[in-house]
Design an enzyme around this catalytic site. Structure first.
Site, PDB file in Angstrom:
ATOM      1  N   ASP A 251      -4.215  -0.666   0.240  1.00 31.86           N
ATOM      2  CA  ASP A 251      -4.864  -1.666  -0.598  1.00 31.86           C
ATOM      3  C   ASP A 251      -4.248  -1.547  -1.991  1.00 31.86           C
ATOM      4  OD1 ASP A 251      -6.436  -3.615  -1.683  1.00 31.86           O
ATOM      5  OD2 ASP A 251      -8.325  -2.862  -0.880  1.00 31.86           O
TER       6      ASP A 251
HETATM    7  C1  BGC Z   1      -8.791  -5.987  -2.202  1.00 29.01           C
HETATM    8  C2  BGC Z   1      -8.019  -6.452  -0.986  1.00 29.01           C
HETATM    9  C3  BGC Z   1      -7.048  -7.523  -1.398  1.00 29.01           C
HETATM   10  C4  BGC Z   1      -6.133  -6.981  -2.448  1.00 29.01           C
HETATM   11  C5  BGC Z   1      -5.110  -7.989  -2.925  1.00 29.01           C
HETATM   12  C6  BGC Z   1      -7.883  -5.595  -3.334  1.00 29.01           C
HETATM   13  O1  BGC Z   1      -8.618  -5.392  -4.496  1.00 29.01           O
HETATM   14  O2  BGC Z   1      -9.621  -4.907  -1.858  1.00 29.01           O
HETATM   15  O3  BGC Z   1      -8.897  -6.929  -0.015  1.00 29.01           O
HETATM   16  O4  BGC Z   1      -6.346  -7.963  -0.278  1.00 29.01           O
HETATM   17  O5  BGC Z   1      -6.911  -6.583  -3.571  1.00 29.01           O
HETATM   18  O6  BGC Z   1      -5.724  -9.022  -3.603  1.00 29.01           O
END
Ligand code: BGC
Length: 839
Positions: A251
């Site tokens: 993530d």
């Molecule tokens: C989130 C993810 C997301 C990523 C990119 C993160 O903060 O937890 O679900 O895909 O950001 O936006």
């Protein structure tokens, strides 16, 4: 963590070429594919390989022009393609789960895949399958509820749809990220059996049945290790256990130790190689602490993904795919229509009969504008969202008068009401700004603010380098005796404390994100209360909003009057993106003023229907008994208002079923005592999943003596009725599978859909097991009077539990009970079956 959005022009800069079709992708992982991957790998230098371990430009993988590998770009996910301008919003995750219809999820996935190609996106960052543990999780709306089989089945549909377009689906967040209040620091302590039976199962289905191309870590730790650095989770479970050969990415900003992540099996650090830096990896390879084989395996996974999805053979952007079109709108409409859950319908209040109606009052903060999606990375800016007000107005046309009132002031309207007096009697509050973060020394500036109305509901902003602190002080003098609402709101990582008569009434600690807060206090006419608001902005400007309003003045007089004039009233309430979002949790109580609004409208009009926009359960105490009908509409996407109107006026019979147990009170949830973190001996916050496998209906059906949910898992009303009969359970056959056959009939007078649910209980297990677990389901559309014979095959795994001694699945021979019905607590059919020892 900050997210930069890359510009469309950057994406479009690739070589223009003729768009090839996407049929046939993803290619099966054949020896020919592996040969091509190995060939490409062989062309790369060590430096190039290491450079591929981190993302670029916020949301892309790095291009390697020497081997023809383009930069591959990603977008959230999972309710639509979030980036690059307006897009299509479909009913959000919890809604799709409430449809209990994997074919709908597939259709939505296909449409999202097309939206992705139209925008040059190669990876969709979704679906998301974290299990619903508590109604407070700000991200529940993205997820698929409390049951792993339901979540996994919807995810498989979604993945197949997205990937049918040659776009890689990314299942997230692996794993045990079941709250948002401190997601980057929590350590989820989950025992091995619970982890496998409840939290890993949907991911396992995504890998084994959906053949998902990519998996994303979560932010939290599990049993001590950050999930992007957990060799057990990535190597033992995902790769070796389930045979995953796709790409495992972090993530955004979830890696803390690049070397540990490298060894554990992380293939791609997003958004950039901040921890798995080329320098560290090259050093490790040189001194022999890291292996070249592992590096090659990571690069192979990226190349394999690119080859299997045809991403090196065709341009990423498909200009022939419309950005907005009737096809996507139709899918969005279907997703909303099939997912709304009718939770209460006393005296057949619904459906409304437009022909017998002259006036309808549409009231409430969620009536207009429409909330297609919630907050955070799943939020979609749509071309246009049909609100509930517009949906109803369009449906009834000129035949019925539609009266509208928002019913409550907006937060900004509360913040803008002049209410305060400074210590020396001027209207407003004294603002003192300190050039340090701790209100130390003398203020650098002092002024009087008539109101504190700077609220901007932002998320993920860049922190200021020079930190300030701001203190507002003064008095509030109540004009009349009674209850007063104190409302505060700031944004992102701002923190603040509101003191009323010296007592801290609202405390917002520094967190990744936040919702507005409210507290209600009883005040006496003319008796001033002292106020102090200590605010620490995370940015260089103020985002603080603060207001006080008498509870009596909250509800717009127009709302009561319109409700009294109308034949029926619809009160549209719920959370919306500022109150329910990624990066923070939300309240169990509906947002401030909404329960009172429902009561007020219901008093004025007995035909009051409540519709709620939320990703999960909420407090119904104090108003549910006052209203005859309640429709749960989730975050319904861009066509939500059309669908809700169609359901309210009977053009479509409601067919959604709850994908979680809906508690009367938060304390009735078995997770209640285990939800918040406590400090481990070394100080890091741990959350012990003490409820084990007894989550949601698994707990309620095992403890019928305890307070039961107000609406159970699997429950949802229809405008018609169904009857279940003729259960026959046969088997097990030689492969251990059992066939469950029964009939479902529509005994009412109109078409409708029912979800037949098959639960299994294992009374003779050698370990404690839930009284019943969902093991199969089928959505059926039946004309009035129509009957359907249903056959559901349960494989041997449906009878198994995870045995921690052998680290695998085990069936204890003996009697099992098969239950069939329309909800977890409503199973009119039941039969026993005996399973033998392991075949
Ligand atoms: C989130 C993810 C997301 C990523 C990119 C993160 O903060 O937890 O679900 O895909 O950001 O936006």
């Amino acid at each position: 963590m900050r997210k930069a959005l890359l510009s469309l022009s950057l994406l479009m800069s690739g070589p223009a070429a003729v768009v090839a079709g996407t049929a046939g992708y993803p290619l099966p992982d054949t020896p020919a594919v592996e040969q091509q991957v190995n060939h490409l790998l062989g062309e790369l230098s060590l430096q190039q390989k290491v450079d591929l371990l981190g993302g670029v430009d916020g949301f892309c993988t790095r291009a390697m022009p020497t081997i023809g590998l383009p930069r591959l770009c990603m977008s959230d996910g999972p309710v639509g393609v979030r980036m690059h301008g307006p897009s299509n919003a479909y009913a959000a995750g919890m809604a799709l789960a409430a449809s209990w219809d994997p074919s709908l999820a597939r259709e939505v996935g296909t449409s999202i895949g097309k939206d992705a190609r139209a925008r040059g996106i190669s990876f969709v960052l979704g679906p998301a399958v974290n299990i619903y543990r508590a109604p407070l999780d700000g991200r529940n709306m993205e997820y698929y509820g409390e049951d792993p089989l339901l979540a996994g089945s919807i995810a498989v549909g979604m993945i197949k749809g997205i990937q049918s377009q040659g776009v890689v689906a990314t299942i997230k967040h692996f794993v045990a990220n079941n709250s948002e209040y401190d997601r980057r620091h929590l350590d989820s302590l989950v025992d091995e059996r619970t982890l496998h039976e409840i939290y890993l199962r949907a991911f396992e289905m995504a890998v084994k049945q959906g053949h998902v191309g990519a998996v994303m870590s979560s932010y939290n730790r599990v049993n001590g290790d950050y999930t992007a650095e957990s060799r057990y989770l990535i190597h033992d479970v995902l790769d070796r256990g389930w045979g995953f050969k796709g790409l495992f990415m972090s993530d955004w900003g979830a890696v803390h130790d690049g070397i540990k992540a490298f060894k554990a099996g992380l293939d791609l650090e997003m958004p950039a190689a901040d921890q798995m830096t080329p320098a560290k990896i090259l050093q490790g390879l040189q001194d022999g602490t890291l292996s070249q084989t592992q590096l090659d395996s990571k690069v192979r996974r990226l190349l394999r993904t690119a080859v299997r999805f045809g991403l090196m053979d065709r341009p990423r952007q498909d200009y022939a795919e419309p950005l907005l079109g009737p096809a996507a709108n139709q899918v969005a409409l279907r997703s909303a229509l099939e997912s709304a859950v009718l939770l209460k319908n006393a005296h057949h209040t619904l459906p409304f009969d437009a022909a017998r109606m002259k006036t309808i009052a549409v009231i409430g903060p969620m009536a207009y504008p429409g909330a297609a999606s919630a907050g955070g990375s799943s939020h979609i800016d749509t071309f246009h969202t049909v609100s509930i007000l517009e949906g109803i107005s369009q449906l009834v046309g000129s035949k019925v008068k539609v009266l509208y009132s928002p019913g409550l002031p907006t937060p900004d309207q509360v913040f803008k009401r002049p209410a305060f007096v400074t210590g020396d009697g001027k209207p407003g509050l004294l603002r003192q700004t300190f050039d340090n973060p701790d209100f130390a020394g003398l203020p650098a500036a002092s002024t009087v603010d008539a109101t504190v109305d700077h609220w901007k509901p932002e998320l993920w902003t860049t922190p200021a380098t020079l930190r300030k602190s701001i203190r507002w002080s003064g008095r509030f003098v109540p004009g009349k005796s009674g209850k007063y609402l104190f409302l505060t709101a700031a944004a992102s990582q701002d923190s603040y404390t509101l003191y009323v008569n010296g007592k801290a009434e609202i405390v917002q600690p520094m967190r990744e994100g936040q919702a507005p807060h409210a507290v209600t206090l009883s005040l006496v006419a003319g008796k001033p209360v002292q106020l102090r608001l200590d605010y620490k902005p995370d940015v260089a400007y103020s985002r603080m909003g603060f207001g006080v309003i008498a509870v009596d003045d909250l509800i717009a007089p127009a709302a009561r009057k319109m409700a009294a004039m109308a034949d029926a009233a619809v009160v549209a309430v719920g959370y919306g993106p500022a109150a329910e979002s990624e990066a923070f949790d939300r309240s169990f109580e509906l947002p401030w003023g909404q329960a009172a609004l429902i009561r007020a409208v219901a008093r004025a009009n007995p035909h009051t229907v409540v519709t709620v926009t939320s990703g999960g359960g909420y407090a119904t105490r104090g108003w549910l008994d006052d209203v005859p009908a309640l429709l749960q509409n989730w975050y319904p996407g861009q066509q939500g208002g059309t669908a809700i109107a169609d359901i309210l006026f009977g053009r479509h019979s409601p067919e959604g079923k709850l994908p979680f147990s809906f508690q009367r009170a938060w304390k009735d949830n078995p997770v209640h005592d285990f939800y918040y973190a406590h400090a481990a001996p070394d100080g890091h916050p741990v959350v012990r999943y003490g409820e084990g496998v007894l989550l949601g209906y698994r707990w309620y059906t095992s403890h019928p003596d305890k307070p039961q949910p107000v609406f159970p898992f699997g429950f949802g009303l229809s405008y018609t009725q169904f009857r279940f009969s003729h259960l026959k359970v046969s088997g097990p056959s030689t492969d251990g599978s059992v066939e469950v056959a029964f009939d479902v009939a529509n005994t009412g007078h109109r078409a409708g859909a029912e979800v037949a649910q098959v639960y299994v209980g294992d009374p003779s297990a050698q370990v404690a097991r839930p009284a019943r677990e969902l093991k199969g389901f089928r959505k059926l559309r039946l004309a009035p009077g129509e009957s359907r014979h249903v056959n559901i095959v349960l494989d041997r795994r449906a009878f198994a539990y995870y045995d921690v001694c052998r680290h695998g699945w085990r069936v204890d021979p003996g009697k099992f009970v098969v239950y069939v019905g329309d909800a977890s607590d409503s199973t009119p059919l039941q039969a026993d079956i005996t399973m033998g020892a392991q075949p």
